[in-house]
Scaffold this motif. Structure first.
Motif, PDB file in Angstrom:
ATOM      1  N   GLU A   1       0.843  -1.190   0.000  1.00 30.15           N
ATOM      2  CA  GLU A   1       0.000   0.000   0.000  1.00 30.15           C
ATOM      3  C   GLU A   1       0.880   1.242   0.000  1.00 30.15           C
ATOM      4  OE1 GLU A   1      -2.086   0.374   3.588  1.00 30.15           O
ATOM      5  OE2 GLU A   1      -2.738   2.393   3.090  1.00 30.15           O
ATOM      6  N   ASP A   2       0.512   2.224  -0.795  1.00 31.51           N
ATOM      7  CA  ASP A   2       1.300   3.452  -0.897  1.00 31.51           C
ATOM      8  C   ASP A   2       0.581   4.565  -0.152  1.00 31.51           C
ATOM      9  OD1 ASP A   2       2.891   5.535  -1.557  1.00 31.51           O
ATOM     10  OD2 ASP A   2       2.760   5.257  -3.722  1.00 31.51           O
ATOM     11  N   PRO A   3       1.095   5.016   0.998  1.00 34.86           N
ATOM     12  CA  PRO A   3       0.382   6.053   1.759  1.00 34.86           C
ATOM     13  C   PRO A   3       0.319   7.384   1.029  1.00 34.86           C
ATOM     14  CG  PRO A   3       2.463   5.482   2.821  1.00 34.86           C
ATOM     15  CD  PRO A   3       2.289   4.532   1.709  1.00 34.86           C
ATOM     16  N   ALA A   4       1.311   7.661   0.180  1.00 30.77           N
ATOM     17  CA  ALA A   4       1.243   8.922  -0.576  1.00 30.77           C
ATOM     18  C   ALA A   4       0.060   8.891  -1.541  1.00 30.77           C
ATOM     19  CB  ALA A   4       2.543   9.144  -1.334  1.00 30.77           C
ATOM     20  N   LEU A   5      -0.172   7.732  -2.140  1.00 26.74           N
ATOM     21  CA  LEU A   5      -1.310   7.600  -3.047  1.00 26.74           C
ATOM     22  C   LEU A   5      -2.626   7.750  -2.293  1.00 26.74           C
ATOM     23  CD1 LEU A   5      -2.126   6.841  -5.949  1.00 26.74           C
ATOM     24  CD2 LEU A   5      -2.176   4.505  -5.219  1.00 26.74           C
TER      25      LEU A   5
END
Lengths: 124, 188
Positions: free
Chosen positions: A60-64
């Motif tokens: 999972e990409d937190p920036a996304l």
């Protein structure tokens, strides 16, 4: 590399930025190192997750997530100001009345109304 | 990770502070993805809020610059450079090569516009102002000239068409017995 000229349609790469070679002030260097440290940390986190053999789920990409959340929830930070109200009226209210105004101008004003054949040019 | 959660679940059930379900609920917490403070929030007003927001978005405090607070709905989202993904180095080993982006990197507000299939902000061969001037100069000039042509039309001088054989007397149904009037269309 001092005589490098930009390729016609490309930006100058970071590695060929003259600041990398000639700007030796400690502040600039420290700033660059801090940015590199942040980037390296993120890379490390990603690589650890990517190469973990026990990983079964997607990374999972937190920036996304933050980007999607920010784009989907602008209304808590919305305030009616002159500019936002103007934009709202221009894009939200005016298009609702455009066809009606066009009809009015075409049929009921003297400029365009040449007798009973007012709407005859509109054919299906 | 899942094994640890199961052990804690069993422990909570065994301790049984309250009824079964409330012990379950209090004993173990699902490791959800984004916590509340890692999501975008309101515009930062104090320096501490700015520092916290910069840390949240993985930016340096000096680099972090939020959009101006004029009620347009940005909140504390950082204002990054308006550079499209076209401009990024094609040879660097990005984590996501098609997007030319690394994992965890802060995304531009208009990231979906700056993709490699869409808007390109690469430098143009000639400055934009020059291009606009050339285009509108040419179009404006042509429009102006067409307008002047409408206002002041100029034609070749013309006269009625001259036909031979006395203006085609016989072809036009003239009587062959009668003598036609002589039509002279020339001067020598």
């Amino acid at each position: 590399m001092a005589d490098y000229r930009e390729a016609p349609l490309a930006t100058r790469p970071k590695t060929l930025d003259p600041n990398e070679y000639f700007n030796l002030s400690p502040d600039y260097r420290r700033a660059e190192e801090e940015r590199a440290a942040l980037r390296a940390n993120l890379k490390r986190q990603y690589q650890l997750q990517l190469n973990n053999p026990h990983r079964t789920e997607l990374i999972e990409d937190p920036a996304l997530t933050r980007w999607v959340y920010a784009r989907a929830n602008p209304y808590p930070h919305f305030r009616p100001t002159k500019k936002t109200s103007l934009l709202g009226v221009m894009f939200g209210v005016v298009p609702l009345f455009r066809p009606l105004c066009l009809l009015f101008a075409l049929c009921f004003t003297d400029k365009f109304n040449h007798g009973p054949k007012c709407l005859m040019f509109i054919r299906y | 990770m899942a094994g640890v959660g199961f052990q804690r679940l069993a422990k909570a059930l065994a301790k049984g502070k309250g009824s079964g379900l409330s012990a379950l609920v209090s004993g173990c917490r699902a490791a959800s993805g984004a916590t509340k403070d890692s999501l975008p929030g309101a515009y930062p007003k104090t320096p501490e809020e700015r520092a916290a927001a910069a840390k949240k978005y993985n930016l340096r405090v000096e680099d972090y610059e939020p959009y101006p607070d004029n009620g347009e709905g940005f909140g504390d989202y950082p204002k990054l450079q308006d550079r499209s993904q076209h401009e990024r180095d094609p040879w660097y080993k990005w984590d996501h090569p098609d997007l030319r982006r690394n994992w965890g990197e802060p995304m531009h507000w208009n990231f979906d516009m700056y993709l490699r299939t869409r808007v390109d902000t690469s430098p143009s061969p000639v400055p934009w102002s020059t291009m606009w001037k050339q285009l509108f100069g040419f179009v404006g000039f042509m429009l102006f000239m067409f307008y002047m042509g409408e206002k002041f039309p100029s034609y070749q001088p013309i006269a009625p068409k001259q036909y031979p054989y006395n203006n085609l007397y016989l072809e036009k149904g003239g009587d062959p017995a009668k003598a036609p009037e002589e039509v002279k269309n020339y001067e020598i």
